[in-house]
Design a protein around this motif. Structure first.
Motif, PDB file in Angstrom:
ATOM      1  N   LEU A 111       0.830  -1.205   0.000  1.00 16.98           N
ATOM      2  CA  LEU A 111       0.000   0.000   0.000  1.00 16.98           C
ATOM      3  C   LEU A 111       0.869   1.260   0.000  1.00 16.98           C
ATOM      4  N   LEU A 112       1.838   1.294   0.900  1.00  9.37           N
ATOM      5  CA  LEU A 112       2.748   2.438   0.933  1.00  9.37           C
ATOM      6  C   LEU A 112       3.592   2.484  -0.329  1.00  9.37           C
ATOM      7  N   GLY A 113       4.002   1.311  -0.801  1.00  5.20           N
ATOM      8  CA  GLY A 113       4.816   1.252  -2.009  1.00  5.20           C
ATOM      9  C   GLY A 113       4.105   1.830  -3.209  1.00  5.20           C
ATOM     10  N   LEU A 114       2.792   1.663  -3.280  1.00  6.86           N
ATOM     11  CA  LEU A 114       2.021   2.223  -4.395  1.00  6.86           C
ATOM     12  C   LEU A 114       2.157   3.737  -4.442  1.00  6.86           C
ATOM     13  N   PHE A 115       2.024   4.385  -3.288  1.00 11.63           N
ATOM     14  CA  PHE A 115       2.175   5.842  -3.232  1.00 11.63           C
ATOM     15  C   PHE A 115       3.601   6.252  -3.590  1.00 11.63           C
ATOM     16  N   LEU A 116       4.580   5.509  -3.088  1.00 17.88           N
ATOM     17  CA  LEU A 116       5.977   5.848  -3.346  1.00 17.88           C
ATOM     18  C   LEU A 116       6.328   5.702  -4.835  1.00 17.88           C
ATOM     19  N   VAL A 117       5.875   4.608  -5.442  1.00 12.28           N
ATOM     20  CA  VAL A 117       6.174   4.376  -6.856  1.00 12.28           C
ATOM     21  C   VAL A 117       5.517   5.442  -7.730  1.00 12.28           C
ATOM     22  N   LEU A 118       4.272   5.772  -7.441  1.00 10.84           N
ATOM     23  CA  LEU A 118       3.572   6.782  -8.233  1.00 10.84           C
ATOM     24  C   LEU A 118       4.210   8.165  -8.091  1.00 10.84           C
ATOM     25  N   ARG A 119       4.899   8.374  -6.966  1.00  2.01           N
ATOM     26  CA  ARG A 119       5.591   9.662  -6.756  1.00  2.01           C
ATOM     27  C   ARG A 119       7.063   9.588  -7.151  1.00  2.01           C
ATOM     28  N   ARG A 120       7.465   8.457  -7.749  1.00  2.00           N
ATOM     29  CA  ARG A 120       8.846   8.251  -8.195  1.00  2.00           C
ATOM     30  C   ARG A 120       9.837   8.320  -7.027  1.00  2.00           C
ATOM     31  N   LEU A 121       9.436   7.695  -5.923  1.00  2.00           N
ATOM     32  CA  LEU A 121      10.291   7.646  -4.733  1.00  2.00           C
ATOM     33  C   LEU A 121      10.540   6.188  -4.315  1.00  2.00           C
ATOM     34  N   SER A 122      10.565   5.290  -5.287  1.00  3.53           N
ATOM     35  CA  SER A 122      10.662   3.870  -4.966  1.00  3.53           C
ATOM     36  C   SER A 122      11.966   3.507  -4.264  1.00  3.53           C
ATOM     37  N   MET A 123      13.043   4.262  -4.514  1.00  2.45           N
ATOM     38  CA  MET A 123      14.339   3.930  -3.917  1.00  2.45           C
ATOM     39  C   MET A 123      14.414   4.281  -2.434  1.00  2.45           C
ATOM     40  N   ILE A 124      13.405   4.974  -1.922  1.00  2.82           N
ATOM     41  CA  ILE A 124      13.436   5.328  -0.497  1.00  2.82           C
ATOM     42  C   ILE A 124      13.377   4.074   0.370  1.00  2.82           C
ATOM     43  N   GLY A 125      12.778   3.004  -0.161  1.00  2.87           N
ATOM     44  CA  GLY A 125      12.717   1.753   0.595  1.00  2.87           C
ATOM     45  C   GLY A 125      14.090   1.180   0.861  1.00  2.87           C
ATOM     46  N   ASP A 126      14.917   1.113  -0.180  1.00  3.18           N
ATOM     47  CA  ASP A 126      16.281   0.619  -0.014  1.00  3.18           C
ATOM     48  C   ASP A 126      17.064   1.484   0.964  1.00  3.18           C
ATOM     49  N   THR A 127      16.873   2.780   0.851  1.00  5.26           N
ATOM     50  CA  THR A 127      17.616   3.709   1.707  1.00  5.26           C
ATOM     51  C   THR A 127      17.295   3.489   3.178  1.00  5.26           C
ATOM     52  N   LEU A 128      16.019   3.498   3.520  1.00  8.81           N
ATOM     53  CA  LEU A 128      15.624   3.333   4.918  1.00  8.81           C
ATOM     54  C   LEU A 128      15.965   1.929   5.425  1.00  8.81           C
ATOM     55  N   ALA A 129      15.944   0.935   4.532  1.00  7.75           N
ATOM     56  CA  ALA A 129      16.303  -0.419   4.941  1.00  7.75           C
ATOM     57  C   ALA A 129      17.771  -0.498   5.345  1.00  7.75           C
ATOM     58  N   HIS A 130      18.636   0.144   4.558  1.00  3.58           N
ATOM     59  CA  HIS A 130      20.065   0.131   4.895  1.00  3.58           C
ATOM     60  C   HIS A 130      20.333   0.877   6.203  1.00  3.58           C
ATOM     61  N   VAL A 131      19.630   1.966   6.406  1.00  2.00           N
ATOM     62  CA  VAL A 131      19.789   2.700   7.659  1.00  2.00           C
ATOM     63  C   VAL A 131      19.268   1.871   8.833  1.00  2.00           C
ATOM     64  N   SER A 132      18.165   1.150   8.619  1.00  2.00           N
ATOM     65  CA  SER A 132      17.614   0.292   9.670  1.00  2.00           C
ATOM     66  C   SER A 132      18.610  -0.780  10.096  1.00  2.00           C
ATOM     67  N   ILE A 133      19.342  -1.337   9.128  1.00  2.00           N
ATOM     68  CA  ILE A 133      20.340  -2.355   9.450  1.00  2.00           C
ATOM     69  C   ILE A 133      21.412  -1.783  10.378  1.00  2.00           C
ATOM     70  N   ALA A 134      21.805  -0.531  10.148  1.00  2.00           N
ATOM     71  CA  ALA A 134      22.757   0.121  11.049  1.00  2.00           C
ATOM     72  C   ALA A 134      22.185   0.187  12.458  1.00  2.00           C
ATOM     73  N   GLY A 135      20.889   0.497  12.559  1.00  2.00           N
ATOM     74  CA  GLY A 135      20.240   0.517  13.867  1.00  2.00           C
ATOM     75  C   GLY A 135      20.170  -0.849  14.503  1.00  2.00           C
ATOM     76  N   VAL A 136      19.881  -1.862  13.701  1.00  2.82           N
ATOM     77  CA  VAL A 136      19.847  -3.244  14.206  1.00  2.82           C
ATOM     78  C   VAL A 136      21.220  -3.637  14.756  1.00  2.82           C
ATOM     79  N   ALA A 137      22.266  -3.286  14.015  1.00  2.00           N
ATOM     80  CA  ALA A 137      23.622  -3.597  14.468  1.00  2.00           C
ATOM     81  C   ALA A 137      23.931  -2.916  15.792  1.00  2.00           C
ATOM     82  N   LEU A 138      23.520  -1.654  15.925  1.00  2.00           N
ATOM     83  CA  LEU A 138      23.743  -0.937  17.185  1.00  2.00           C
ATOM     84  C   LEU A 138      22.943  -1.572  18.315  1.00  2.00           C
ATOM     85  N   GLY A 139      21.720  -2.026  18.006  1.00  2.00           N
ATOM     86  CA  GLY A 139      20.902  -2.682  19.015  1.00  2.00           C
ATOM     87  C   GLY A 139      21.577  -3.912  19.595  1.00  2.00           C
ATOM     88  N   PHE A 140      22.160  -4.743  18.722  1.00  2.00           N
ATOM     89  CA  PHE A 140      22.897  -5.914  19.198  1.00  2.00           C
ATOM     90  C   PHE A 140      24.130  -5.497  19.994  1.00  2.00           C
TER      91      PHE A 140
END
Length: 269
Positions: free
Chosen positions: A25-54
């Motif tokens: 659902l969120l991806g539909l809005f992102l793709v239509l707004r040409r912001l599909s790469m924001i998913g990869d970006t936030l995912a990579h940042v999330s991994i940094a947070g996961v690493a810090l959590g451990f």
């Protein structure tokens, strides 16, 4: 099919079905707004947070969520600073996320294998706490989209017109970024950070092929995602395959079938 009675598979199925609604659902809005790469970006940042959590002994998904939220705010700030080159903000934050994740990996070599499961997904290891987090995120996303669907529709298809009509564009942009951060943080343990953008983008790509209206697109993205999640988990469970990768490959297969079907329809027509 004894796997259907296993608690770990049932938790995986519940988690997958929940994410199968919110991510596309969120991806539909992102793709239509040409912001599909924001998913990869936030995912990579999330991994940094996961690493810090451990590293500090705090619930990894919670720390990943904080990092993703911070990144979503930063992206909006940079988009305002680089109005003509808005996509530059995504590239900057992604580079920073990858760099920080690699730095934290070197500090905690002992948990590298554990963090790797968040990169590629480990849906069978979902616990009750994970399901609660995913459930809360699902409710928040669905409620906010339902309450603001008209505003989001206008913002998606004509941001300038939305601003002229008095719509608080900055507020809705930020809301979408925050919701995306929530969904990605909840999704990385299911399909992994490297594959999470597939749930955001491929169902939307399928809707662009099959749907003829925005309403149909909303129905299509959810249907495609749920079919891929259910079938992917069953196939992976029976044949002992990687569930995240299986789900993504099924999404790609569905997209290819739709594309081939459209080409044949045009030829026959």
């Amino acid at each position: 099919m004894d796997i259907l009675t296993s608690e770990f598979f049932q938790r995986a199925l519940i988690g997958g079905l929940l994410i199968g609604v919110t991510a596309p659902l969120l991806g539909l809005f992102l793709v239509l707004r040409r912001l599909s790469m924001i998913g990869d970006t936030l995912a990579h940042v999330s991994i940094a947070g996961v690493a810090l959590g451990f590293l500090i002994g705090v619930y990894p998904i919670a720390v990943g969520l904080v990092f993703a939220l911070a990144a979503s705010f930063a992206i909006e700030k940079l988009r305002k600073a680089y109005k003509t080159y808005a996509e530059l903000s995504i590239a900057i934050i992604m580079s920073g996320g990858v760099a920080l994740a690699s730095f934290l990996f070197t500090l905690g070599k002992g948990f590298n294998m554990t963090v790797t499961s968040y990169m590629f997904g480990s849906i069978y290891t979902l616990n009750n706490t994970d399901l609660i987090v995913i459930g809360v995120v699902t409710v928040v996303v669905l409620v906010l989209i339902r309450l603001h669907v008209k505003e989001l529709f206008l913002l998606t298809f004509d941001e300038e017109a939305a601003a002229v009509n008095g719509l608080p564009v900055r507020y809705y942009n930020l809301m979408m970024s925050v919701l995306t951060a929530l969904v990605i943080s909840a999704s990385i343990k299911i399909v992994g950070a490297l594959l999470v953008s597939a749930l955001l983008t491929i169902p939307a790509a399928c809707s662009l092929v099959a749907a003829r209206s925005f309403r149909q697109s909303v129905f299509t993205v959810v249907l495609v995602a749920e079919v891929a999640v259910i079938a992917g988990l069953l196939i992976a469970g029976v044949w002992n395959l990687a569930p995240g990768g299986t789900i993504v490959l099924l999404l790609i297969a569905i997209l290819l079938l739709l594309l081939v079907g459209r080409v044949r329809f045009r030829i026959s027509g």
